[in-house]
Design a protein around this motif. Structure first.
Motif, PDB file in Angstrom:
ATOM      1  N   VAL A  42      90.075  51.069  59.417  1.00  0.00           N
ATOM      2  CA  VAL A  42      91.017  52.176  59.215  1.00  0.00           C
ATOM      3  C   VAL A  42      90.317  53.494  59.544  1.00  0.00           C
ATOM      4  O   VAL A  42      89.271  53.817  58.985  1.00  0.00           O
ATOM      5  CB  VAL A  42      91.542  52.200  57.768  1.00  0.00           C
ATOM      6  N   GLY A  53      92.865  47.049  56.914  1.00  0.00           N
ATOM      7  CA  GLY A  53      93.470  47.592  58.117  1.00  0.00           C
ATOM      8  C   GLY A  53      94.333  46.596  58.862  1.00  0.00           C
ATOM      9  O   GLY A  53      93.954  45.445  59.060  1.00  0.00           O
ATOM     10  N   ALA A  55      97.497  50.243  57.322  1.00  0.00           N
ATOM     11  CA  ALA A  55      96.735  49.379  56.425  1.00  0.00           C
ATOM     12  C   ALA A  55      97.616  48.878  55.292  1.00  0.00           C
ATOM     13  O   ALA A  55      98.643  49.484  54.955  1.00  0.00           O
ATOM     14  CB  ALA A  55      95.541  50.132  55.852  1.00  0.00           C
TER      15      ALA A  55
END
Length: 280
Positions: free
Chosen positions: A113, A178, A184
């Motif tokens: 992420v 993620g 996410a």
């Protein structure tokens, strides 16, 4: 016990959007509150584990994100731009342990992420003593050079995988997983913060597994930039050499010089490559 807490933002619970990472972006103010709450979970654990002193460093961007009015009043807070040691500002050999909260995976990490290394898009890859390195390895190496172990890494799932690759059985807390760089599956912040607290408390109450990351000196930092213009400009810094059109390299027996020089190069790169975009 003296505890150092370094807090980045991309790995904070509840956050996925680049707008939430920068001042003026939609959701940024709420992001700062969540960042502070994640930090407070680690601070609370440290004091509950018997810490005498806790120092918290704002390790994101220009270092003005943690809410000074909301941070746990028992700790001290380091914040502000132009910190020489950036994410490690304030850390020295007097600390017993470092906790990393809100950390993220390195540039190119699958399903990481907001993955990047040090800068949003200017750095393609960073190598420390020939090993590809993200901010986790870089900062764990700095702590290790001072004899300080890392007792916790909290962030997204990819960051936790990276932390275990670098540090072995270090306690980790995955506050989100993620689906893509900007999407996410989130653990709700209230629960994520309790997870950070519990993991930090367990780690701080049982330091038997703590081991500083021992990297061999001298240290060599190689940076693969995204443009030749950045590499060319950075190679003008005394001691920095160009080893390929986009790659600069620097070697020192002092790890603090590695961290400090990276900060200087990043500042220069930001001026050369800045387009107002973030994270690619």
């Amino acid at each position: 016990m003296k505890v150092f807490v370094s807090v980045d933002m991309e790995g904070v619970s509840g956050l996925t959007d680049p707008e939430e990472m920068r001042a003026g972006g939609r959701g940024y103010e709420r992001g700062c509150e969540l960042m502070t709450a994640d930090a407070n979970a680690a601070v609370r654990a440290a004091f509950d584990a018997g810490a005498d002193q806790v120092v918290v460093t704002d390790s994101h961007g220009r270092g003005k994100n943690l809410r000074a009015d909301l941070i746990d009043e028992r700790c001290t807070l380091i914040r502000g731009p132009h910190m020489a040691m950036r994410m490690g500002e304030g850390l020295d050999a007097s600390f017993d342990v470092a906790l990393y909260v809100g950390y993220h995976a390195r540039a190119g990490a699958e399903r990481g992420v907001l993955n990047h290394t040090w800068m949003g898009r200017e750095i393609q890859d960073l190598y420390l003593n020939g090993e590809v390195a993200g901010e986790i390895r870089l900062m764990a190496g700095y702590a290790g050079s001072l004899g300080v172990p890392v007792g916790l890494v909290a962030g997204d799932e990819a960051a936790c995988v990276e932390a275990r690759d670098v540090l072995g059985d270090v306690p980790t807390v995955a506050v989100k997983a993620g689906h893509d760089r900007y999407a996410a599956e989130l653990v709700p912040p209230a629960r994520a913060q309790e997870m950070i607290y519990e993991a930090a408390l367990r780690s701080l109450r049982d330091p038997s597994g703590w081991r500083p990351l021992a990297l061999p000196s001298p240290y060599t930092l190689a940076i693969d930039w995204n443009t030749t213009s950045i590499a060319q400009s950075c190679s003008l810094i005394p001691g920095v050499t160009s080893t390929a059109p986009r790659v600069t390299e620097f070697t020192s027996a002092d790890y603090a010089e590695i961290v400090g020089l990276l900060g200087i190069c990043a500042t220069l790169a930001g001026e050369i490559g800045c387009t107002g975009r973030h994270y690619g």
